[in-house]
Structure formats: structure tokens, C-alpha cells
Design a protein around this motif. Structure first.
Motif, PDB file in Angstrom:
ATOM      1  N   ALA A  21       9.981  -2.698  -4.091  1.00 14.84           N
ATOM      2  CA  ALA A  21       8.769  -3.331  -3.568  1.00 14.84           C
ATOM      3  C   ALA A  21       7.848  -2.302  -2.912  1.00 14.84           C
ATOM      4  O   ALA A  21       6.626  -2.351  -3.092  1.00 14.84           O
ATOM      5  N   VAL A  22       8.396  -1.374  -2.163  1.00 13.34           N
ATOM      6  CA  VAL A  22       7.572  -0.334  -1.533  1.00 13.34           C
ATOM      7  C   VAL A  22       6.927   0.540  -2.610  1.00 13.34           C
ATOM      8  O   VAL A  22       5.742   0.885  -2.521  1.00 13.34           O
ATOM      9  N   ALA A  23       7.669   0.863  -3.650  1.00 19.26           N
ATOM     10  CA  ALA A  23       7.115   1.662  -4.745  1.00 19.26           C
ATOM     11  C   ALA A  23       5.990   0.902  -5.448  1.00 19.26           C
ATOM     12  O   ALA A  23       4.915   1.465  -5.709  1.00 19.26           O
ATOM     13  N   ALA A  24       6.222  -0.371  -5.748  1.00 30.92           N
ATOM     14  CA  ALA A  24       5.193  -1.186  -6.395  1.00 30.92           C
ATOM     15  C   ALA A  24       3.966  -1.305  -5.498  1.00 30.92           C
ATOM     16  O   ALA A  24       2.823  -1.232  -5.971  1.00 30.92           O
ATOM     17  N   ALA A  25       4.185  -1.463  -4.212  1.00 32.17           N
ATOM     18  CA  ALA A  25       3.074  -1.557  -3.260  1.00 32.17           C
ATOM     19  C   ALA A  25       2.231  -0.286  -3.293  1.00 32.17           C
ATOM     20  O   ALA A  25       0.994  -0.344  -3.256  1.00 32.17           O
ATOM     21  N   ALA A  26       2.876   0.864  -3.369  1.00 24.29           N
ATOM     22  CA  ALA A  26       2.133   2.125  -3.414  1.00 24.29           C
ATOM     23  C   ALA A  26       1.243   2.190  -4.655  1.00 24.29           C
ATOM     24  O   ALA A  26       0.129   2.732  -4.596  1.00 24.29           O
ATOM     25  N   LEU A  27       1.698   1.609  -5.745  1.00 23.56           N
ATOM     26  CA  LEU A  27       0.888   1.600  -6.972  1.00 23.56           C
ATOM     27  C   LEU A  27      -0.312   0.673  -6.835  1.00 23.56           C
ATOM     28  O   LEU A  27      -1.401   0.987  -7.307  1.00 23.56           O
ATOM     29  N   VAL A  28      -0.121  -0.458  -6.164  1.00 19.60           N
ATOM     30  CA  VAL A  28      -1.234  -1.383  -5.921  1.00 19.60           C
ATOM     31  C   VAL A  28      -2.241  -0.728  -4.976  1.00 19.60           C
ATOM     32  O   VAL A  28      -3.453  -0.755  -5.218  1.00 19.60           O
ATOM     33  N   VAL A  29      -1.751  -0.125  -3.917  1.00 18.80           N
ATOM     34  CA  VAL A  29      -2.620   0.528  -2.938  1.00 18.80           C
ATOM     35  C   VAL A  29      -3.394   1.682  -3.589  1.00 18.80           C
ATOM     36  O   VAL A  29      -4.568   1.906  -3.264  1.00 18.80           O
TER      37      VAL A  29
ATOM     38  N   THR B 232      -2.652  -9.547  -2.140  1.00 16.78           N
ATOM     39  CA  THR B 232      -2.049 -10.519  -1.216  1.00 16.78           C
ATOM     40  C   THR B 232      -0.543 -10.573  -1.397  1.00 16.78           C
ATOM     41  O   THR B 232       0.215 -10.602  -0.419  1.00 16.78           O
ATOM     42  N   LEU B 233      -0.092 -10.574  -2.639  1.00 16.92           N
ATOM     43  CA  LEU B 233       1.342 -10.577  -2.924  1.00 16.92           C
ATOM     44  C   LEU B 233       2.001  -9.320  -2.361  1.00 16.92           C
ATOM     45  O   LEU B 233       3.101  -9.380  -1.809  1.00 16.92           O
ATOM     46  N   THR B 234       1.323  -8.207  -2.458  1.00 15.28           N
ATOM     47  CA  THR B 234       1.853  -6.946  -1.935  1.00 15.28           C
ATOM     48  C   THR B 234       2.001  -6.999  -0.422  1.00 15.28           C
ATOM     49  O   THR B 234       3.019  -6.555   0.125  1.00 15.28           O
ATOM     50  N   VAL B 235       1.023  -7.558   0.259  1.00 14.14           N
ATOM     51  CA  VAL B 235       1.116  -7.705   1.723  1.00 14.14           C
ATOM     52  C   VAL B 235       2.323  -8.565   2.079  1.00 14.14           C
ATOM     53  O   VAL B 235       3.104  -8.223   2.970  1.00 14.14           O
ATOM     54  N   ASP B 236       2.511  -9.672   1.365  1.00 14.57           N
ATOM     55  CA  ASP B 236       3.665 -10.548   1.626  1.00 14.57           C
ATOM     56  C   ASP B 236       4.979  -9.813   1.377  1.00 14.57           C
ATOM     57  O   ASP B 236       5.934  -9.948   2.158  1.00 14.57           O
ATOM     58  N   ALA B 237       5.031  -9.035   0.310  1.00 13.92           N
ATOM     59  CA  ALA B 237       6.250  -8.284   0.004  1.00 13.92           C
ATOM     60  C   ALA B 237       6.545  -7.249   1.083  1.00 13.92           C
ATOM     61  O   ALA B 237       7.689  -7.117   1.536  1.00 13.92           O
ATOM     62  N   LEU B 238       5.520  -6.520   1.508  1.00  7.52           N
ATOM     63  CA  LEU B 238       5.732  -5.508   2.548  1.00  7.52           C
ATOM     64  C   LEU B 238       6.132  -6.140   3.875  1.00  7.52           C
ATOM     65  O   LEU B 238       6.933  -5.559   4.621  1.00  7.52           O
TER      66      LEU B 238
ATOM     67  N   VAL C   4       5.013   2.487   5.645  1.00  9.67           N
ATOM     68  CA  VAL C   4       4.936   1.147   5.046  1.00  9.67           C
ATOM     69  C   VAL C   4       3.786   0.359   5.679  1.00  9.67           C
ATOM     70  O   VAL C   4       3.021  -0.311   4.980  1.00  9.67           O
ATOM     71  N   THR C   5       3.618   0.467   6.977  1.00  6.00           N
ATOM     72  CA  THR C   5       2.517  -0.213   7.673  1.00  6.00           C
ATOM     73  C   THR C   5       1.173   0.312   7.192  1.00  6.00           C
ATOM     74  O   THR C   5       0.225  -0.460   6.996  1.00  6.00           O
ATOM     75  N   ARG C   6       1.078   1.610   6.946  1.00  7.85           N
ATOM     76  CA  ARG C   6      -0.164   2.197   6.432  1.00  7.85           C
ATOM     77  C   ARG C   6      -0.513   1.609   5.065  1.00  7.85           C
ATOM     78  O   ARG C   6      -1.667   1.265   4.793  1.00  7.85           O
ATOM     79  N   LEU C   7       0.485   1.448   4.203  1.00  3.84           N
ATOM     80  CA  LEU C   7       0.245   0.819   2.896  1.00  3.84           C
ATOM     81  C   LEU C   7      -0.295  -0.594   3.078  1.00  3.84           C
ATOM     82  O   LEU C   7      -1.269  -0.995   2.448  1.00  3.84           O
ATOM     83  N   ARG C   8       0.354  -1.345   3.950  1.00  2.02           N
ATOM     84  CA  ARG C   8      -0.049  -2.729   4.193  1.00  2.02           C
ATOM     85  C   ARG C   8      -1.465  -2.806   4.756  1.00  2.02           C
ATOM     86  O   ARG C   8      -2.258  -3.653   4.362  1.00  2.02           O
TER      87      ARG C   8
END
Length: 145
Positions: A55-63, A91-97, A124-128
Motif C-alpha cells: 500500500a505504501v508503494a502504491a501510494a508513492a506511485l499515486v503521489v 481518496t482511496l490512497t489517503v484511506d489506505a495510508l 508516510v505522513t508526507r505522502l498522505r
């Protein structure tokens, strides 16, 4: 588990996810990212380490595709192009993080015990915060009193 640093792809699970994205046809990559984020966001009672790392890896790709985001550049992340990711993934990424750093997360528990755990949490907070910036406190004015 092989973790060598705090970056989104700096562990075996996330690096493997990056490789899986590279091997998938371009048109399947967005749904792969979405499934990883949904799995983390929907973990009502428990989020295991592997799901959290993906999830953190996927979030980095969205960000990385957000106008205010940084590149997800990593030697261990995907090297192939990603499609333009839809805005609803933010939004999904924020929920996942939120789940990744929650009390229900094995990954958060593991990092809480690590020497650089606070640095990981800040990352992780910076990504969010790129996707859902915190609202700054308003200063009181004479009209508010």
C-alpha cells in the motif's frame, strides 16, 4: 522480511510489487494499484505487513502523479511507464495510508519498534499530506470572539 531503508520500495514486498507492475500489460497496472490500495483501506480489523508495504508503494506511485508530489524514483520500484492514474485513487490512497499507520497495522507496529520508525511515519505522513493537505488552524479574529 527484507527491509533496507524507509523508502516506499525499500523492502522485498514492495520491490516485488514494482516488478509485478513492470511485467503486467500497461492496461492492467492501474487496476493492480487500485486492488492493493483497496485491500489496505478495507482492512477493518487487521492489516498485515505485506499488505501495508504494498500500500505504501502504491501510494508513492499515486503521489508521483499529483502536481505537488515527488517522483517515486527508486532502484527497486517499477521501471516501466504507468498509465495516468485517475483522480479517485487519491481518496482511496489517503484511506489506505490511514490504515497503514493505524493501531490495526502490523507494519506500523514493526516500525514503532525500529530505530528510524519516526522517520518512516513522517515519510508516510508526507505522502498522505500531498493528497489531503492538513487544514491550517485559523487565527481568531475579533469577530470570532
Amino acid at each position: 522480511m527484507g527491509t533496507w531503508d524507509i523508502g516506499p520500495f525499500d523492502n522485498d514486498t514492495a520491490a516485488d510489487f514494482g516488478g509485478d507492475l513492470d511485467e503486467a500489460p500497461l492496461e492492467e497496472r492501474e487496476s493492480m494499484i487500485r486492488r492493493v490500495l483497496e485491500r489496505a483501506a478495507d482492512s477493518a480489523d487487521h492489516l498485515n505487513i505485506s499488505d501495508g508495504e504494498r500500500a505504501v508503494a502504491a501510494a508513492a506511485l499515486v503521489v508521483a502523479q499529483h502536481p505537488d508530489g515527488d517522483s517515486a524514483c527508486s532502484n527497486h520500484g517499477p521501471s516501466e511507464a504507468l498509465p495516468e492514474l485517475p483522480a479517485d485513487l487519491r481518496t482511496l490512497t489517503v484511506d489506505a495510508l490511514d490504515q497503514v499507520v493505524s493501531e490495526l497495522s502490523e507494519l506500523a507496529d514493526q516500525w514503532a519498534e525500529a530505530t528510524n520508525g519516526s522517520k518512516w511515519r513522517k515519510d508516510v505522513t508526507r505522502l498522505r499530506d500531498v493528497l489531503a493537505p492538513p487544514v491550517p488552524p485559523q487565527e481568531e479574529t475579533l469577530f470570532d470572539i
